[in-house]
Structure formats: structure tokens, C-alpha cells
Design a protein around this motif. Structure first.
Motif, mmCIF file in Angstrom:
data_model
loop_
_atom_site.group_PDB
_atom_site.id
_atom_site.type_symbol
_atom_site.label_atom_id
_atom_site.label_comp_id
_atom_site.label_asym_id
_atom_site.label_seq_id
_atom_site.Cartn_x
_atom_site.Cartn_y
_atom_site.Cartn_z
ATOM 1 N N ILE A 40 0.846 -1.197 0.000
ATOM 2 C CA ILE A 40 0.000 0.000 0.000
ATOM 3 C C ILE A 40 0.879 1.244 0.000
ATOM 4 N N ALA A 41 1.979 1.169 0.733
ATOM 5 C CA ALA A 41 2.874 2.329 0.803
ATOM 6 C C ALA A 41 3.412 2.683 -0.581
ATOM 7 N N ASP A 42 3.659 1.666 -1.398
ATOM 8 C CA ASP A 42 4.188 1.930 -2.736
ATOM 9 C C ASP A 42 3.311 2.935 -3.471
ATOM 10 N N ASP A 43 2.023 2.743 -3.332
ATOM 11 C CA ASP A 43 1.093 3.602 -4.049
ATOM 12 C C ASP A 43 0.787 4.886 -3.280
ATOM 13 N N LEU A 44 0.552 4.707 -1.990
ATOM 14 C CA LEU A 44 0.088 5.839 -1.185
ATOM 15 C C LEU A 44 1.163 6.917 -1.020
ATOM 16 N N ALA A 45 2.418 6.484 -0.923
ATOM 17 C CA ALA A 45 3.481 7.478 -0.764
ATOM 18 C C ALA A 45 3.528 8.384 -1.984
ATOM 19 N N ALA A 46 3.313 7.781 -3.147
ATOM 20 C CA ALA A 46 3.281 8.604 -4.363
ATOM 21 C C ALA A 46 2.121 9.592 -4.302
ATOM 22 N N GLU A 47 0.992 9.118 -3.778
ATOM 23 C CA GLU A 47 -0.172 10.005 -3.689
ATOM 24 C C GLU A 47 0.083 11.167 -2.738
ATOM 25 N N VAL A 48 0.839 10.902 -1.701
ATOM 26 C CA VAL A 48 1.159 11.984 -0.760
ATOM 27 C C VAL A 48 1.833 13.129 -1.508
ATOM 28 N N PHE A 49 2.807 12.774 -2.360
ATOM 29 C CA PHE A 49 3.564 13.827 -3.030
ATOM 30 C C PHE A 49 2.745 14.499 -4.132
ATOM 31 N N LEU A 50 1.861 13.715 -4.754
ATOM 32 C CA LEU A 50 0.963 14.331 -5.731
ATOM 33 C C LEU A 50 0.046 15.338 -5.042
ATOM 34 N N ALA A 51 -0.528 14.894 -3.924
ATOM 35 C CA ALA A 51 -1.434 15.780 -3.192
ATOM 36 C C ALA A 51 -0.670 17.003 -2.701
ATOM 37 N N ALA A 52 0.559 16.772 -2.242
ATOM 38 C CA ALA A 52 1.362 17.881 -1.733
ATOM 39 C C ALA A 52 1.667 18.862 -2.855
ATOM 40 N N TYR A 53 2.013 18.313 -4.003
ATOM 41 C CA TYR A 53 2.336 19.202 -5.125
ATOM 42 C C TYR A 53 1.110 19.995 -5.548
ATOM 43 N N ARG A 54 -0.015 19.288 -5.631
ATOM 44 C CA ARG A 54 -1.232 19.972 -6.071
ATOM 45 C C ARG A 54 -1.677 21.002 -5.049
ATOM 46 N N GLY A 55 -1.475 20.664 -3.768
ATOM 47 C CA GLY A 55 -1.873 21.600 -2.725
ATOM 48 C C GLY A 55 -0.961 22.810 -2.681
ATOM 49 N N GLY A 56 0.233 22.654 -3.218
ATOM 50 C CA GLY A 56 1.162 23.776 -3.239
ATOM 51 C C GLY A 56 1.836 23.950 -1.896
ATOM 52 N N TYR A 57 3.093 24.229 -1.923
ATOM 53 C CA TYR A 57 3.815 24.460 -0.688
ATOM 54 C C TYR A 57 4.292 25.900 -0.647
ATOM 55 N N ASP A 58 4.059 26.546 0.443
ATOM 56 C CA ASP A 58 4.704 27.839 0.615
ATOM 57 C C ASP A 58 5.139 27.975 2.058
ATOM 58 N N ALA A 59 5.993 28.945 2.289
ATOM 59 C CA ALA A 59 6.638 29.044 3.596
ATOM 60 C C ALA A 59 5.614 29.182 4.726
ATOM 61 N N SER A 60 4.449 29.737 4.404
ATOM 62 C CA SER A 60 3.467 29.958 5.464
ATOM 63 C C SER A 60 2.955 28.635 6.026
ATOM 64 N N ARG A 61 3.219 27.555 5.317
ATOM 65 C CA ARG A 61 2.785 26.256 5.836
ATOM 66 C C ARG A 61 3.738 25.731 6.897
ATOM 67 N N GLY A 62 4.820 26.431 7.103
ATOM 68 C CA GLY A 62 5.757 25.959 8.111
ATOM 69 C C GLY A 62 6.657 24.883 7.536
ATOM 70 N N GLN A 63 7.050 23.969 8.398
ATOM 71 C CA GLN A 63 8.001 22.949 8.004
ATOM 72 C C GLN A 63 7.435 21.995 6.963
ATOM 73 N N VAL A 64 8.322 21.484 6.141
ATOM 74 C CA VAL A 64 7.905 20.553 5.100
ATOM 75 C C VAL A 64 7.512 19.197 5.671
ATOM 76 N N ARG A 65 8.314 18.672 6.595
ATOM 77 C CA ARG A 65 8.074 17.305 7.068
ATOM 78 C C ARG A 65 6.704 17.139 7.717
ATOM 79 N N PRO A 66 6.355 18.006 8.673
ATOM 80 C CA PRO A 66 5.030 17.822 9.281
ATOM 81 C C PRO A 66 3.914 17.905 8.231
ATOM 82 N N TRP A 67 4.109 18.774 7.281
ATOM 83 C CA TRP A 67 3.105 18.928 6.243
ATOM 84 C C TRP A 67 2.941 17.614 5.460
ATOM 85 N N LEU A 68 4.062 17.006 5.074
ATOM 86 C CA LEU A 68 3.994 15.743 4.334
ATOM 87 C C LEU A 68 3.415 14.619 5.198
ATOM 88 N N TYR A 69 3.860 14.580 6.460
ATOM 89 C CA TYR A 69 3.338 13.547 7.365
ATOM 90 C C TYR A 69 1.835 13.740 7.593
#
Lengths: 183, 388
Positions: A40-69
Motif C-alpha cells: 500500500i505504501a508503494d502507491d500511497l506514498a506517491a499520492e502523498v507527493f501528488l497531493a502535496a504538489y497539487r496543494g502547493g507548498y509555501d513558507a506559510s505552511r511551516g516545516q515541510v516534514r510535518p506537512w507531508l506527514y
């Protein structure tokens, strides 16, 4: 050939995101695999990064790791039954010493009694408490980071952790190696 | 140590993701970004064991349409020199032809993809290249009450060209060959590859998808009915794309978003709509038309690029930085995608001639509408998780 105003030239968020992917894919995969399964991780981990990319990252979100987790935890929640099956299987595996048809990965692990009890306790936690505990334990996130990941107040993180700790301690009972520390 | 640390140390650990998994994730991400996501200069090799699939890590996922060409034999991976006259007129002329094609329908729309990698390997004293091909067949029903089926399997791993085959025979035709890796790669991280002429590692999914949302999400959640209702007028199509852009959160300007419309060429749209997409793309400053090319399956095609296509590097054999460029190859009569995200060597390296296809996703000729229905594959494992 016409000169191209390159899609990629402006301050390139995508370059940054590639770095985020390279830096964090393995650990996000590991977090999901430890809660659900390698497959499941094989697929879901990819989805995390897709969702993260689509959601957009900016500094106001704070740290990257908590956001990804946080995103990973959100996606794991969709597999709640799988996760519960995993913890229950692990808890049984410890009892029966061997074999689970459900997840080959589990059979690779000679689960100690301790692991079995912890897994059983995890299965008994409510979802929110389990998220907080596993973000701390598997992700190594601090209280503040867990709060950021789940978008909940730090006080809530602390109370959930306390509640979960009590449950875990209770489950450990007479095999509790923490007895000395916690009395 | 408290309960939290105890959990961390007691719960079973997980294996690290295989290279195949990492590359597949990277490919999905690059599809979302509409550009190839560059690898690290020296990718981590799989830490344990040999997985054939890793060789065939899928680059780019999706694409669409009907081709009437029936030659599936892999051609030597070389590129023909483009004729001197090229340009966006070629796209506009193609659009004119495509607009005249009849509509097609059927019980199912098929998308058979051949995800192909060229690998440098060694056997005995010989060093040569092999092609590793993973095939993914999507069957998308026109009636959402029918099941969607996806089958994925390793198609073959074999010497890439007749010269490569001679080298392999000269080495004694060994069944297993050794990957050539960049200097300094630990032996355990530099896998062996088993040559295979028969398909293997087959998995499939088969289930009704009640919402009927098509699996290509680059333009958001769309059903085949949504696609059937698309306007065939470029101006109206542009307005439809504007609504998609707004729905996607407007992270980029509309002008930056517009090239993504090429994703429609990978979907089951009417020829008139495909023509409108081509006209719209022809007008964009980001579009480059490279001229005539022979695709990796030997089919004549038109080389185009709708997004950034140059300035990338990849690893090949012992060389950790080979310049590559990307191209999409369209059928010059139907506008259908023949090969998506073809990575072509932009320079020569050891064992690699400039112009060679290094990895690509080719659409097999049976792509398109059919009244055939997918039968459950035999000797194939039913997978519980979606196949990307």
C-alpha cells in the motif's frame, strides 16, 4: 523555432518540489508501510507527493516534514480497517508465535510479546490518538510538529498523547519494561 | 525510554521503497508537473535483491487514441533526421486532417502502454544493451456499469538491437546479465537482470468504477461522458480549460496552464475535439514541432513538445550524466499519441549513440475504441490495490 517563454523559468517551485520529493519520499514511504503495508505504501506514498504538489507548498505552511506527514496520515486514515487488521494480526502473531496470511511482512518479524501487546493496544486506540502516537513514534515528530501536521492545537496533541500512553502502559502490564521509569 | 520510543523500536520496520516504486512515484509526479522530474545525479540502487520491474520503471503514464498501424516489432532505437521544413503549420495541417475523421465508439476504450527502458548490461567480456518492457493495459468501459480492467505485466527483457543480440550470443547467451552501473556503486546495489522472452509478473484489477471517472486526472476528475461533451471549437475549448484551471486552484497563470491541454490527446475524445486541441496547442508559445520521426515501434510520426523538453540528464550505464531531451510522437494522420515522453539521448555516451530512445511509453497499435470486452487474464494475480 519560436523562442519559448519557458514554463519552468520563473522562480521554480517545481525544482524545489523535486528536492522535497528526493529528500522525503523514502521516509514517508516507511511511515505508511509501517502503518499499513509495503504494498500500500508503494502507491500511497506517491499520492502523498501528488497531493502535496497539487496543494502547493509555501513558507506559510511551516516545516515541510510535518506537512507531508499530515497528508500521509490523512491518506492512511482511508485504510483504517487495513491498519486495524495489521495491528490485530501483529498482536495475534505474537501470541501464536507465527504466521499471518494477511501480510507477509509480518511473518518476517518474529514479534516479541512486547510488540504484540503494543500492537493490540494500538488497535484499541481511537483514530485521533493513534495518529498522534504514531506520528511521534514512527515519524519522530515533536508535539509542535504533530500539531502542525494534524492542524490541531498543541494542547490537544499533549492530551491525546497522555491518553494513549496510559493505554499502552496498561497493555504492557506485567511485561512493562518501562515500569522503573514510570512507576 | 518511554512508550513512544518503545513503539518506534518494537513495531516492525518496513523495507525501503524499491527503485521501481521511487521511479513510478517520480513519474506520477512528473505527469502532474507536466515535465520530467529529474533524478538525483546518482540514483540509489535497490538495496535488496533483484526486481525486474525496477528496470521497467514507468515514466509518464497516460495517453490516448486510435492507430491503424499494425507493426508492433520494436525498431532499432534510432531517430530519423527531421526534414528541413517543420513548424506549427504541420500541427495545423494535421488538425485539418484529424477534424475530418469519423467519430468512433465501442463498448470499451483500450489504452495499452509499453513502458520501455534501455539498460546497459555486461555478460562475460561483452557489454551491450537490453530493452526492458513493462506493459500496462487499461480497459475503460463506455458504460460505467461495466468493469474497468487494468493488467500490468513484464513483457520482456531482451537484447535491444541485432548487434546487442550478437554480443549476448558471443557471451554464451547467458540467461542472467549484470547491470553496468556508475563507478562507486556498491556491488549489492548494482543488480542483475534476467532476460525473458515470455511475459511475467502479471497483476490485474477489475472492478466497476461507479463514478466513471477516467483514470487520467491531469485535467481533474472527468468521466467519458464529460469528454464526449467537449466542444470542438478551439475558443470554446479554451474557455472550458479556463474552468478546469480555476477548479485546479490557479496555482499558475492560465497561460502557463494551457499547455496541459495536451493531456486531452491522451484521452478518448472525438477527432473533432482532438483537432481543436491541436489548433489550440499550435498557437501556444510553449509548443515546439520537431518534424518527422520514426517512433520506437517503427511507426512514422510527428515529433512535438508541449512543455519543457530539454536540459535534462539521466544515468546510463557507467555514465551518471547523459543529456536527454523529451518528445511526444503523434500519428501524422490521426493526431493520436504513438509514443509519449520519449527520452532521447541528446549526446553520445559509451554504448549509446546520440538520438537513441532511452526510455518511453509507446501506445500499442490496438489502442482505441473496440467492441471487444476484457476477459479476465489467466495466470495473473488479482491485485487489491490500484495499478498506476
Amino acid at each position: 523555432m519560436a523562442p519559448r517563454p519557458d514554463l519552468v523559468d520563473p522562480p521554480d517551485l517545481r525544482d524545489g518540489f523535486e528536492q522535497i520529493f528526493n529528500a522525503h519520499f523514502a521516509e514517508i514511504h516507511r511511515y505508511i508501510a509501517r502503518r499499513l503495508s509495503d504494498d500500500i505504501a508503494d502507491d500511497l506514498a506517491a499520492e502523498v507527493f501528488l497531493a502535496a504538489y497539487r496543494g502547493g507548498y509555501d513558507a506559510s505552511r511551516g516545516q515541510v516534514r510535518p506537512w507531508l506527514y499530515g497528508i500521509a496520515t490523512h491518506l492512511v486514515a482511508r485504510h483504517r480497517r487495513t491498519e486495524l487488521r495489521r495491528w490485530k494480526a501483529l498482536s495475534r502473531t505474537a501470541e501464536r508465535h507465527e504466521h499471518s496470511h494477511e501480510d507477509a511482512a509480518l511473518t518476517r518479524v518474529a514479534a516479541s510479546e512486547l510488540t504484540g501487546r503494543l500492537a493490540g493496544a494500538l488497535a484499541g486506540l481511537n483514530g485521533g490518538d493513534r495518529d498522534v502516537v504514531l506520528l511521534s513514534a514512527l515519524g519522530g515528530l515533536s508535539h509542535a510538529e504533530v500539531a502542525a501536521a494534524l492542524k490541531i492545537p498543541a494542547g490537544t496533541v499533549a492530551s491525546r498523547l497522555n491518553r494513549a500512553r496510559k493505554q499502552l502502559r496498561k497493555a504492557l502490564g506485567d511485561v512493562n519494561p518501562l515500569e522503573e521509569n514510570h512507576g | 525510554m518511554d512508550e513512544i520510543n518503545l513503539l518506534a523500536s518494537s513495531l516492525p520496520d518496513a523495507r525501503p521503497p524499491s527503485d521501481e516504486v521511487v521511479e513510478r512515484a517520480r513519474a506520477r509526479l512528473s505527469t502532474a508537473m507536466d515535465r520530467p522530474v529529474r533524478r538525483r545525479a546518482r540514483p540509489r540502487m535497490r538495496p535488496w535483491g533483484w526486481t525486474l520491474g525496477a528496470a521497467a520503471a514507468t515514466i509518464a503514464i497516460v495517453t490516448a487514441v486510435i492507430t491503424l498501424v499494425s507493426n508492433l516489432a520494436p525498431a532499432p532505437p534510432t531517430v530519423l533526421t527531421p526534414p528541413p521544413v517543420t513548424g506549427k503549420d504541420a500541427l495545423l495541417r494535421l488538425a485539418d486532417d484529424v477534424a475530418r475523421l469519423p467519430d468512433e465508439t465501442g463498448a470499451y476504450w483500450r489504452r495499452p502502454l509499453l513502458n520501455t527502458y534501455l539498460l546497459r548490461v555486461r555478460a562475460g567480456d561483452e557489454t551491450f544493451n537490453v530493452l526492458s518492457v513493462k506493459r500496462v493495459d487499461l480497459w475503460e468501459p463506455s458504460d460505467p456499469r461495466d468493469p474497468v480492467q487494468v493488467r500490468s505485466r513484464m513483457e520482456y527483457v531482451r537484447p535491444a538491437t541485432p548487434a546487442d543480440e550478437r554480443a549476448w550470443r558471443a557471451a554464451g547467451s547467458p540467461p542472467v546479465v549484470q547491470r553496468v552501473c556508475t563507478p562507486g556503486t556498491a556491488a549489492k546495489d548494482c543488480s542483475k537482470e534476467r532476460l525473458r522472452t515470455e511475459p511475467s509478473q502479471c497483476v490485474y484489477t477489475r472492478a466497476v468504477n461507479p463514478g466513471g471517472v477516467f483514470s487520467d486526472l491531469r485535467l481533474g476528475a472527468l468521466t467519458l461522458a464529460d469528454l464526449a461533451a467537449l466542444p470542438a471549437d478551439p475558443a470554446k475549448l479554451r474557455e472550458w480549460l479556463r474552468t478546469r484551471w480555476k477548479a485546479e486552484g490557479k496555482r499558475e497563470t492560465f497561460e502557463e496552464f494551457l499547455p496541459v491541454s495536451y493531456a486531452l490527446l491522451h484521452m478518448p475524445v472525438r477527432p473533432a475535439v482532438r483537432a481543436a486541441v491541436l489548433r489550440l496547442l499550435a498557437d501556444l508559445p510553449t509548443t515546439k514541432v520537431g518534424g518527422s520521426i520514426t517512433d520506437p515501434l517503427g511507426r512514422p510520426g510527428l515529433a512535438v513538445a508541449f512543455v519543457k523538453s530539454e536540459g535534462f540528464t539521466t544515468v546510463f550505464g557507467s555514465d551518471d550524466e547523459v543529456a536527454e531531451r523529451y518528445t511526444t510522437i503523434l500519428d501524422p494522420r490521426t493526431g493520436a499519441v504513438l509514443t509519449a515522453d520519449a527520452a532521447i539521448a541528446a549526446e553520445s555516451a559509451e554504448g549509446l549513440a546520440k538520438g537513441t530512445f532511452m526510455h518511453y511509453t509507446a501506445w500499442a497499435p490496438e489502442a482505441g475504441w473496440t467492441d471487444d470486452r476484457p476477459s479476465r487474464p489467466r495466470d495473473c494475480r488479482l491485485s487489491e490495490r490500484p495499478i498506476p
